[in-house]
Design an enzyme around this catalytic site. Structure first.
Site, mmCIF file in Angstrom:
data_model
loop_
_atom_site.group_PDB
_atom_site.id
_atom_site.type_symbol
_atom_site.label_atom_id
_atom_site.label_comp_id
_atom_site.label_asym_id
_atom_site.label_seq_id
_atom_site.Cartn_x
_atom_site.Cartn_y
_atom_site.Cartn_z
ATOM 1 C CG ASN A 1 11.250 17.356 -18.883
ATOM 2 O OD1 ASN A 1 10.065 17.462 -18.570
ATOM 3 N ND2 ASN A 1 12.229 17.821 -18.089
ATOM 4 C CG ASP B 1 9.879 19.517 -10.207
ATOM 5 O OD1 ASP B 1 10.375 18.511 -10.738
ATOM 6 O OD2 ASP B 1 10.538 20.540 -9.925
HETATM 7 C C1 IPE Z 1 9.311 20.959 -15.152
HETATM 8 O O1 IPE Z 1 10.104 20.268 -14.267
HETATM 9 C C2 IPE Z 1 8.709 20.015 -16.159
HETATM 10 C C3 IPE Z 1 7.689 19.085 -15.666
HETATM 11 C C4 IPE Z 1 7.262 19.012 -14.437
HETATM 12 C C5 IPE Z 1 7.133 18.202 -16.648
HETATM 13 P P1 IPE Z 1 11.683 20.134 -14.452
HETATM 14 O O2 IPE Z 1 12.160 19.286 -13.332
HETATM 15 O O3 IPE Z 1 11.972 19.670 -15.813
HETATM 16 O O4 IPE Z 1 12.175 21.639 -14.287
HETATM 17 P P2 IPE Z 1 13.563 22.215 -13.803
HETATM 18 O O5 IPE Z 1 14.613 21.616 -14.671
HETATM 19 O O6 IPE Z 1 13.745 21.815 -12.372
HETATM 20 O O7 IPE Z 1 13.445 23.696 -13.926
HETATM 21 C C1 IPE Z 2 8.908 15.705 -12.568
HETATM 22 O O1 IPE Z 2 9.825 15.141 -11.712
HETATM 23 C C2 IPE Z 2 8.593 14.806 -13.750
HETATM 24 C C3 IPE Z 2 9.150 15.270 -15.023
HETATM 25 C C4 IPE Z 2 9.842 16.356 -15.217
HETATM 26 C C5 IPE Z 2 8.910 14.436 -16.183
HETATM 27 P P1 IPE Z 2 11.401 15.225 -11.966
HETATM 28 O O2 IPE Z 2 11.778 14.059 -12.804
HETATM 29 O O3 IPE Z 2 11.761 16.555 -12.504
HETATM 30 O O4 IPE Z 2 11.959 15.032 -10.493
HETATM 31 P P2 IPE Z 2 13.122 15.863 -9.805
HETATM 32 O O5 IPE Z 2 12.767 17.316 -9.950
HETATM 33 O O6 IPE Z 2 14.389 15.521 -10.516
HETATM 34 O O7 IPE Z 2 13.103 15.420 -8.388
HETATM 35 MG MG MG Z 3 12.234 18.319 -11.637
#
Ligand code: IPE
Ligand code: IPE
Ligand code: MG
Length: 257
Positions: free
Chosen positions: A62, A14
Site C-alpha cells: 500500500n 477491503d
Molecule cells: C489488502 O487490500 C490490504 C488491506 C486491506 C490493508 P489491497 O486492496 O491492498 O489488496 P489488493 O491490491 O486488492 O490485492
Molecule cells: C481497503 O480498501 C483499505 C486499504 C487497503 C488501506 P481499498 O482502498 O483497497 O479499496 P478498494 O479495494 O480499492 O475498493
Molecule cells: Mg483493495
C-alpha cells in the site's frame, strides 16, 4: 462436526475505494467511513468475547499508492488511535501491531507507541493492527534473524524447526517482548468479494478458514460478522487428518496400527 466460535478472527478490510467511487466521491471518503466501521467491529468483537482480532490496516504494498492517499491514510490512522485510545482502555482491549512500523511518519509512530503503552495493562481482547505489514517481508526478516544466529554459532541449520521460525516472526516478537501469545487465526474474513490473501499472515494462515464476503468494508456491520461466525461453526477443521479422526473424542486414544 461443527466447530465453536473462533478465538482469533483476522479481517482483510477491503473495498473502501470502490465504495466511495460508486458514490462519485474521492477514495478518501471511503477510508473515512471504513475507519468508523473498524471501530464498531472492534467493539462488537470485544463484546462477543473474542480472544484476538487482527485487522489488516495497511500493507507493505500500500506504500506504492499515490502519495495523497497514503498521507490521508496515515493522518486518519493517527486520529483514529488518538480518539479510540480511551475506549480501548475502557473495554480492556490490548493493542499491538505487526509490520514495519519504522516506516510510519514519526507522528503516527508516536500514536501507535502511546496506544500500545496505554493498553499494556488490559487483559481483554488482543487487538492487532497489521500496519506496513507484509507476510513475505516478515518471513524474510525471520530467515535473516536465524541466519544471523547461525553465523554467530548459536544454532545449526539442521536444528531449525517451525517453532524457531515462528518465534522470529513479528507475531513471535510479541511473545518475546510483551509475553503475549499470538495464535494462528481460526477465521480470516475478506470483504469486497476478493478471494486472495494479498500478503496477509502467510505463515500463520496455513490452516485458517477463509470467508469471503461480497460486501464492501464501509457497509460491513455486526450482521455480516454473525454470518461469518455461523459459517465458521459449520466447518470441520481437519488439519490434514480424516473426518473420522477429528470426530473422535479428543481424549479417546488413536487406535494402534
Ligand atoms: C489488502 O487490500 C490490504 C488491506 C486491506 C490493508 P489491497 O486492496 O491492498 O489488496 P489488493 O491490491 O486488492 O490485492
Ligand atoms: C481497503 O480498501 C483499505 C486499504 C487497503 C488501506 P481499498 O482502498 O483497497 O479499496 P478498494 O479495494 O480499492 O475498493
Ligand atoms: Mg483493495
Amino acid at each position: 462436526m461443527g466447530t465453536s466460535n473462533p478465538a482469533h478472527v483476522a479481517i482483510i478490510m477491503d473495498g473502501n475505494g470502490r465504495w466511495a467511487e460508486l458514490r462519485g466521491k474521492n477514495r478518501t471518503f471511503g477510508h473515512l467511513r471504513g475507519a468508523r466501521v473498524a471501530r464498531e467491529i472492534i467493539e462488537s468483537c470485544s463484546r462477543r468475547g473474542l480472544k484476538q482480532l487482527t485487522l489488516y490496516t495497511f500493507s507493505t504494498e500500500n506504500w506504492l499508492r499515490p502519495l495523497e492517499e497514503v498521507s490521508f491514510l496515515m493522518a486518519l490512522l493517527s486520529r483514529h488511535l488518538k480518539r479510540e485510545r480511551a475506549n480501548l482502555v475502557k473495554n480492556g482491549i490490548r493493542f499491538q501491531t505487526i509490520g514495519d512500523i519504522d516506516r510510519l511518519p514519526a507522528s503516527v509512530r508516536a500514536e501507535v507507541d502511546e496506544t500500545i503503552r496505554a493498553t499494556e495493562h488490559c487483559t481483554g481482547m488482543l487487538l492487532t493492527f497489521a500496519l506496513s505489514y507484509g507476510g513475505r517481508q516478515d518471513i524474510v526478516g525471520a530467515a535473516k534473524a536465524l541466519a544471523r544466529k547461525a553465523e554467530l554459532g548459536l544454532l545449526r541449520a539442521d536444528d531449525i524447526n517451525e517453532e524457531m521460525l515462528s518465534s522470529e516472526l513479528q507475531t513471535g516478537r510479541m511473545a518475546r517482548e510483551y509475553g503475549l501469545s499470538f495464535s494462528d487465526p481460526d477465521l480470516i474474513v475478506r470483504t469486497s468479494g476478493e478471494s486472495r490473501l494479498s500478503n496477509f499472515l502467510l505463515w500463520q494462515s496455513a490452516y485458517s478458514e477463509l470467508y469471503i464476503d461480497s460486501v464492501l468494508w464501509p457497509d460491513y456491520d455486526d450482521s455480516h460478522l454473525q454470518k461469518a461466525f455461523d459459517w465458521y461453526s459449520q466447518r470441520e477443521r481437519r488439519f490434514g487428518k480424516t473426518s473420522a479422526q477429528v470426530e473422535r473424542h479428543p481424549h479417546q486414544p488413536e487406535p494402534s496400527i
